[in-house]
Design a protein around this motif. Structure first.
Motif, PDB file in Angstrom:
ATOM      1  N   ALA A 374      -5.133  -4.620  -7.492  1.00 11.51           N
ATOM      2  CA  ALA A 374      -5.599  -3.459  -6.741  1.00 11.51           C
ATOM      3  C   ALA A 374      -5.607  -3.761  -5.251  1.00 11.51           C
ATOM      4  O   ALA A 374      -5.256  -2.910  -4.426  1.00 11.51           O
ATOM      5  CB  ALA A 374      -6.998  -3.064  -7.207  1.00 11.51           C
ATOM      6  N   ARG A 375      -5.979  -4.993  -4.892  1.00 11.17           N
ATOM      7  CA  ARG A 375      -5.959  -5.354  -3.471  1.00 11.17           C
ATOM      8  C   ARG A 375      -4.533  -5.293  -2.936  1.00 11.17           C
ATOM      9  O   ARG A 375      -4.292  -4.816  -1.830  1.00 11.17           O
ATOM     10  CB  ARG A 375      -6.530  -6.766  -3.274  1.00 11.17           C
ATOM     11  CG  ARG A 375      -8.015  -6.711  -3.197  1.00 11.17           C
ATOM     12  CD  ARG A 375      -8.677  -8.014  -2.821  1.00 11.17           C
ATOM     13  NE  ARG A 375     -10.074  -7.837  -3.189  1.00 11.17           N
ATOM     14  CZ  ARG A 375     -10.704  -8.524  -4.127  1.00 11.17           C
ATOM     15  NH1 ARG A 375     -10.092  -9.519  -4.729  1.00 11.17           N
ATOM     16  NH2 ARG A 375     -11.948  -8.250  -4.423  1.00 11.17           N
ATOM     17  N   MET A 376      -3.566  -5.769  -3.744  1.00 14.46           N
ATOM     18  CA  MET A 376      -2.167  -5.674  -3.328  1.00 14.46           C
ATOM     19  C   MET A 376      -1.753  -4.210  -3.215  1.00 14.46           C
ATOM     20  O   MET A 376      -0.868  -3.872  -2.453  1.00 14.46           O
ATOM     21  CB  MET A 376      -1.253  -6.376  -4.348  1.00 14.46           C
ATOM     22  CG  MET A 376      -1.416  -7.856  -4.469  1.00 14.46           C
ATOM     23  SD  MET A 376      -1.239  -8.753  -2.920  1.00 14.46           S
ATOM     24  CE  MET A 376       0.449  -8.420  -2.507  1.00 14.46           C
ATOM     25  N   ASP A 377      -2.402  -3.362  -4.003  1.00 18.96           N
ATOM     26  CA  ASP A 377      -2.096  -1.928  -3.958  1.00 18.96           C
ATOM     27  C   ASP A 377      -2.860  -1.229  -2.845  1.00 18.96           C
ATOM     28  O   ASP A 377      -3.078  -0.012  -2.896  1.00 18.96           O
ATOM     29  CB  ASP A 377      -2.453  -1.268  -5.302  1.00 18.96           C
ATOM     30  CG  ASP A 377      -1.254  -1.224  -6.235  1.00 18.96           C
ATOM     31  OD1 ASP A 377      -0.126  -1.399  -5.742  1.00 18.96           O
ATOM     32  OD2 ASP A 377      -1.441  -1.019  -7.444  1.00 18.96           O
ATOM     33  N   ALA A 378      -3.309  -1.999  -1.874  1.00 20.50           N
ATOM     34  CA  ALA A 378      -3.948  -1.451  -0.668  1.00 20.50           C
ATOM     35  C   ALA A 378      -5.247  -0.724  -0.974  1.00 20.50           C
ATOM     36  O   ALA A 378      -5.634   0.195  -0.268  1.00 20.50           O
ATOM     37  CB  ALA A 378      -3.001  -0.527   0.083  1.00 20.50           C
ATOM     38  N   ALA A 379      -5.934  -1.141  -2.050  1.00 18.67           N
ATOM     39  CA  ALA A 379      -7.195  -0.486  -2.375  1.00 18.67           C
ATOM     40  C   ALA A 379      -8.323  -1.118  -1.567  1.00 18.67           C
ATOM     41  O   ALA A 379      -8.368  -2.324  -1.392  1.00 18.67           O
ATOM     42  CB  ALA A 379      -7.487  -0.644  -3.870  1.00 18.67           C
TER      43      ALA A 379
ATOM     44  N   ALA B  72      -5.066  -8.647   2.220  1.00 18.97           N
ATOM     45  CA  ALA B  72      -3.957  -8.380   1.301  1.00 18.97           C
ATOM     46  C   ALA B  72      -3.591  -6.901   1.314  1.00 18.97           C
ATOM     47  O   ALA B  72      -2.408  -6.531   1.277  1.00 18.97           O
ATOM     48  CB  ALA B  72      -4.343  -8.805  -0.108  1.00 18.97           C
ATOM     49  N   ALA B  73      -4.621  -6.050   1.377  1.00 18.85           N
ATOM     50  CA  ALA B  73      -4.386  -4.609   1.314  1.00 18.85           C
ATOM     51  C   ALA B  73      -3.538  -4.131   2.488  1.00 18.85           C
ATOM     52  O   ALA B  73      -2.806  -3.155   2.364  1.00 18.85           O
ATOM     53  CB  ALA B  73      -5.724  -3.878   1.300  1.00 18.85           C
ATOM     54  N   TYR B  87      -3.514  -1.571 -14.839  1.00 19.54           N
ATOM     55  CA  TYR B  87      -4.866  -1.053 -15.022  1.00 19.54           C
ATOM     56  C   TYR B  87      -4.950  -0.395 -16.400  1.00 19.54           C
ATOM     57  O   TYR B  87      -4.317   0.628 -16.639  1.00 19.54           O
ATOM     58  CB  TYR B  87      -5.202  -0.037 -13.925  1.00 19.54           C
ATOM     59  CG  TYR B  87      -4.828  -0.530 -12.542  1.00 19.54           C
ATOM     60  CD1 TYR B  87      -5.340  -1.732 -12.059  1.00 19.54           C
ATOM     61  CD2 TYR B  87      -3.940   0.167 -11.746  1.00 19.54           C
ATOM     62  CE1 TYR B  87      -4.988  -2.206 -10.814  1.00 19.54           C
ATOM     63  CE2 TYR B  87      -3.582  -0.299 -10.492  1.00 19.54           C
ATOM     64  CZ  TYR B  87      -4.101  -1.487 -10.039  1.00 19.54           C
ATOM     65  OH  TYR B  87      -3.755  -1.954  -8.810  1.00 19.54           O
ATOM     66  N   PHE B  98      -1.422   4.702  -8.123  1.00 15.55           N
ATOM     67  CA  PHE B  98      -2.664   4.174  -7.562  1.00 15.55           C
ATOM     68  C   PHE B  98      -2.481   3.636  -6.134  1.00 15.55           C
ATOM     69  O   PHE B  98      -3.203   4.017  -5.212  1.00 15.55           O
ATOM     70  CB  PHE B  98      -3.202   3.083  -8.481  1.00 15.55           C
ATOM     71  CG  PHE B  98      -4.500   2.487  -8.032  1.00 15.55           C
ATOM     72  CD1 PHE B  98      -5.659   3.230  -8.094  1.00 15.55           C
ATOM     73  CD2 PHE B  98      -4.555   1.188  -7.549  1.00 15.55           C
ATOM     74  CE1 PHE B  98      -6.869   2.687  -7.684  1.00 15.55           C
ATOM     75  CE2 PHE B  98      -5.758   0.644  -7.132  1.00 15.55           C
ATOM     76  CZ  PHE B  98      -6.908   1.388  -7.197  1.00 15.55           C
ATOM     77  N   GLY B  99      -1.469   2.770  -5.959  1.00 14.96           N
ATOM     78  CA  GLY B  99      -1.243   2.178  -4.650  1.00 14.96           C
ATOM     79  C   GLY B  99      -0.881   3.216  -3.600  1.00 14.96           C
ATOM     80  O   GLY B  99      -1.297   3.130  -2.441  1.00 14.96           O
ATOM     81  N   ASN B 102      -3.864   5.151  -2.456  1.00 14.53           N
ATOM     82  CA  ASN B 102      -4.657   4.373  -1.507  1.00 14.53           C
ATOM     83  C   ASN B 102      -4.057   4.421  -0.112  1.00 14.53           C
ATOM     84  O   ASN B 102      -4.760   4.280   0.877  1.00 14.53           O
ATOM     85  CB  ASN B 102      -4.755   2.917  -1.960  1.00 14.53           C
ATOM     86  CG  ASN B 102      -5.614   2.782  -3.207  1.00 14.53           C
ATOM     87  OD1 ASN B 102      -6.512   3.584  -3.423  1.00 14.53           O
ATOM     88  ND2 ASN B 102      -5.319   1.795  -4.029  1.00 14.53           N
ATOM     89  N   ARG B 150       5.845   1.199  -3.972  1.00 13.80           N
ATOM     90  CA  ARG B 150       5.167   0.920  -2.705  1.00 13.80           C
ATOM     91  C   ARG B 150       6.157   0.782  -1.559  1.00 13.80           C
ATOM     92  O   ARG B 150       5.777   0.834  -0.390  1.00 13.80           O
ATOM     93  CB  ARG B 150       4.371  -0.381  -2.837  1.00 13.80           C
ATOM     94  CG  ARG B 150       3.185  -0.299  -3.761  1.00 13.80           C
ATOM     95  CD  ARG B 150       1.982   0.232  -3.035  1.00 13.80           C
ATOM     96  NE  ARG B 150       1.861  -0.407  -1.729  1.00 13.80           N
ATOM     97  CZ  ARG B 150       1.374  -1.612  -1.531  1.00 13.80           C
ATOM     98  NH1 ARG B 150       0.929  -2.300  -2.550  1.00 13.80           N
ATOM     99  NH2 ARG B 150       1.323  -2.142  -0.324  1.00 13.80           N
TER     100      ARG B 150
END
Lengths: 478, 338
Positions: A374-379, B72-73, B87, B98-99, B102, B150
């Protein structure tokens, strides 16, 4: 329906019931009884009349006994006791009726069927004496102090002479006013509803009828009065020889009276009490779930200085008995000015160590890789909590939600600390407590309203329990 | 599209240092494979590039911008995890979206990208399913798809094929390579499997115990390994190593100065009497197209041979083994190539 039958007749593979099936079914049935009997007992007791409850009646069903009216009339001939058979039940239970129910009956036409002593007994029973007396005093222009005379102190009564004043009236009017004023030989007449019992002579099989005022559970005899000759006095009958004529008579007024604000001598508002409880339960549970899951998320998924210490402190509060905290919570509530407000009930219990601990243990099982993905997914961290961790912890959150709802709904201590001074903020549990006053005990209403207070928690459990069994988080990751 | 530069990267857990100063440049559009045995620090290095692991010392530059302190985000990279890390409570479509949600992209753009990725990876028919209802290969595709939508500057792969069965692994390997050619993005790929490294990479980085042993194109590493570790790690079966001292004079005379170890790949050995050593065969593997002989030679040193045909040599048989000296490797006592 066939699905239900299929469900309850399932066997272990074979057609016939095997030993394991028998044991399983017996076990299930016993377990069902152990859990269900107390509930059933509560339900059935909640529809028993006040009379039965005060007698500590041990029947499972609300069996009421056949009743008979016993009247005591005072007159020139002295005290006379007699029985009145075949009275309608609303007459026998007149003192239990609410204003609404009383107004549905035409007393005047009913009472006019009777004459003489029966008329006098019923007149007292229906409470007509004071009204008719006052009317008479005004119509005949008698002195006004007569109206106040019955409530005067004995010393004050000596200054007046009511006998000479009423001597001008006719005999019926004298009797009415004498009953009202308590002038000898008259007194206020008595009327009670009694249990109708019979005995059968074993040799002659002759039936004798008695009236009994109470059957106490811990005595072997009952005090009975012969119906054919009530004046004869009281006889003791062995309990095992009497025959009771019972009939099923659920007392729905236990429910209807409190729900329609018809409780005599009390300001009981079921809707307000339930509203308060629902508000406290829902808001407090939402806050509890939010705070606890956020704390659990931090404790399970982040590494920070003092993490262990925080966790130990939270766990340590689990070991402090709740009663130790009462004074502290009271001070907290009163200092913050929340006394008398529902927020004073909601906020002190919002963070529960049990909940934090339970959710933390569950969240530890969520793989860290999901959070990293999720962090990699910019969350953002909030998004990770709200959209990844919270949905995956849903089974644990649902369990805590159910527990919290039950805790909050049944809680008595916190509402007593925070809102006991403010009637408008009473939760249902405090309201129920009100039925058990120092001078009044209305268990029949209390039991009925307890049943009503159980309905929401039962519904919540039925509705939410499927979330416990659905392991949403168990699929997905290898 | 971006290039990636690692300058003197170090990583320590407490007092244990696991990465000892790595310098590496990955060019724009390059497929770079980090390869090495387990525990060599390749995954740690990848996680540092991703921003999931703090950097103890050194700098990471993406397009010449230092990203050490960027989370990282915000680095704009995408990563495919070994366990896929889909997920589980979201459908495939939600996993892909999801990405993008965000990043606050608008709905039509998200839908467009999902459709493109789904077509590219042939997963249109299971967009509505949950990860729990997918096979390993399908989950793999979704994980890659989640990276593709992405449109990241750099793709990071952390042993993405290790959970697949052998057949699927080969197929996916080919697909990934094709995907790289189509997308042309910079990719950093971590694996412990040297076959994957050889087949996919533009550039292989061989890591061992936290240091880079050699960087180069696959064949460059194969043909001229910088040291004994790389020589032994690349190639299957691995290169044969014999002590210089045990060699006969006929071989010693070809050796450069300071030689300590003689290395030769199994395919550069043959059954012949010229420049030969005696070999006692322990086992024979016949694969049809080629055959492998395993045995011991002088000084009880192990030796394996690859023959490009079928053979009638049996175990326990004694044969003479000849060397193709043009393809011989010589290492000094420190293991460096000469």
């Amino acid at each position: 329906m066939t699905a239900v039958i299929n469900f309850f007749t399932r066997t272990q593979g074979k057609k016939k019931l095997s030993l394991v099936d028998w044991v399983s079914y017996i076990f299930l049935f016993l377990g069902f009884l152990i859990i269900f009997l107390p509930v059933l007992w509560l339900l059935l007791n909640s529809i028993k009349s006040q009379f039965l409850l005060q007698k500590l009646d041990t029947n499972l069903l609300p069996m009421d006994y056949e009743r008979i009216g016993r009247a005591t009339v005072y007159g020139p001939e002295g005290k006379e006791i007699f029985m009145m058979k075949d009275l309608p039940s609303w007459v026998l239970y007149w003192s239990d009726l609410s204003e609404d129910e009383r107004s549905q009956h035409d007393i005047d036409s009913f009472i006019s069927q009777y004459g003489d002593k029966e008329f006098y007994a019923l007149r007292s029973h229906f409470g007509l004496v004071p009204g008719q007396s006052k009317e008479l005093i005004i119509n005949k222009n008698l002195p006004e102090w007569l109206i106040k005379y019955p409530s005067m102190f004995p010393s004050a009564k000596k200054e007046y002479d009511p006998e000479s004043v009423i001597s001008v009236l006719n005999i019926e009017e004298v009797r009415l006013l004498s009953e009202y004023l308590g002038l000898k030989p008259y007194k206020p007449n008595g009327f009670t509803s009694q249990i109708f019992v019979t005995t059968v002579d074993s040799e002659t099989s002759e039936v004798t009828e008695y009236s009994v005022s109470r059957i106490s559970a811990n005595k072997d005899t009952v005090n009975a009065r012969l119906i054919s000759n009530p004046q004869a006095g009281i006889v003791k009958l062995p309990k095992n020889e009497i025959i009771l004529n019972k009939s099923l008579k659920p007392a729905w007024i236990n429910y209807t009276n409190p729900l329609t604000k018809n409780v005599a001598g009390m300001d009981f508002d079921a809707v307000r009490c339930l509203n308060n409880s629902v508000f406290v339960t829902i808001v407090a549970t939402l806050i509890t779930l939010l705070i606890n899951s956020m704390a659990a998320f931090a404790l399970s998924k982040y590494r920070f200085n003092g993490q262990i210490i925080f966790f130990i402190i939270i766990l340590a509060t689990l070991m402090v008995p709740a009663s130790v905290l009462i004074v502290g919570i009271f001070k907290m509530v009163s200092v913050t000015g929340l006394t008398g407000s529902l927020w004073g009930v909601i906020i002190p219990g919002a963070a529960t160590p049990t909940g934090v601990f339970m959710l933390r243990q569950y969240m530890l099982t969520i793989p860290d890789e999901l959070l990293e993905a999720a962090r990699m997914d910019a969350a953002s961290e909030w998004t990770i909590y709200w959209r990844i961790v919270l949905p995956l912890a849903l089974p644990a959150v649902a369990v805590l939600g159910i527990l919290s709802i039950i805790w909050r709904w049944n809680d008595l201590i916190l509402p007593m600390i925070a809102v006991s001074t403010t009637k408008a903020a009473y939760t249902i549990q405090l309201c129920l407590l009100d039925f058990q006053g120092e001078y009044i005990a209305q268990e029949h209403y209390q039991l009925a309203m307890t049943v009503v207070s159980l309905i929401p928690t039962t519904l919540v459990f039925v509705f939410l329990q499927k979330y416990i069994t659905t392991g949403i988080a168990t699929t997905g990751i290898k | 599209m971006a290039n990636l530069k690692l300058i003197d990267i170090k990583k320590s857990y407490g007092k244990t240092q696991v990465i000892h100063g790595v310098n590496l440049e990955v060019l724009d559009g390059e497929f770079c494979v980090l390869v090495g045995p387990s525990g060599c620090g390749k995954s740690t290095l990848l996680r540092m590039i991703a921003g999931l692991e703090a950097i103890s010392d050194g700098s990471i530059l993406i397009d010449e911008d230092r990203v050490n302190d960027i989370s990282a985000a915000k680095r704009g990279l995408a990563m495919v995890f070994q366990s896929y890390a889909l997920y589980p409570h979201m459908s495939v479509r939600q996993n892909l979206a999801f990405g993008l949600e965000n990043l606050k992209l608008d709905k039509t753009e998200i839908e467009k990208r999902i459709q493109e990725a789904a077509r590219l990876l042939r997963m249109e028919e299971y967009l509505k399913r949950r990860p729990g209802q997918l096979s390993g290969g399908q989950m793999q595709r979704v994980a890659i798809g989640r990276a593709i939508v992405r449109e990241p500057s750099i793709y990071l792969f952390d042993e993405p094929l290790s959970n697949l069965d052998a057949e699927l692994r080969v197929a996916t390997r080919v697909e990934l390579k094709a995907l790289h050619e189509r997308l042309g993005n910079t990719m950093v790929y971590v694996t412990h499997d040297q076959v994957e490294a050889m087949t996919m990479a533009d550039k292989i980085v061989v890591l061992n115990e936290g240091i880079i042993e050699q960087v180069g194109a696959p064949l460059e590493l194969y043909n001229s390994p910088a040291n004994k570790f790389v020589a032994g790690f690349i190639g299957s079966p691995k290169m044969n190593f014999l002590d210089y001292s045990s060699l006969p004079e006929s071989l010693k005379k070809f050796a450069p100065e300071n030689s300590s170890i003689f290395g030769i790949r199994p395919e550069h050995l043959s059954i012949t009497e010229e420049n030969s050593l005696p070999l006692e065969v322990n086992s024979v593997e016949q694969l049809g197209s080629d055959s492998y002989l395993y045995g011991v030679t002088i000084g009880e040193q192990e030796l394996s041979i690859k023959l490009n045909n079928q053979t009638d040599i049996r175990a326990q048989q004694k044969v003479d083994v000849g060397f193709d000296l043009d393809n011989a490797h010589w290492f000094d006592s420190a293991g460096k190539s000469l």
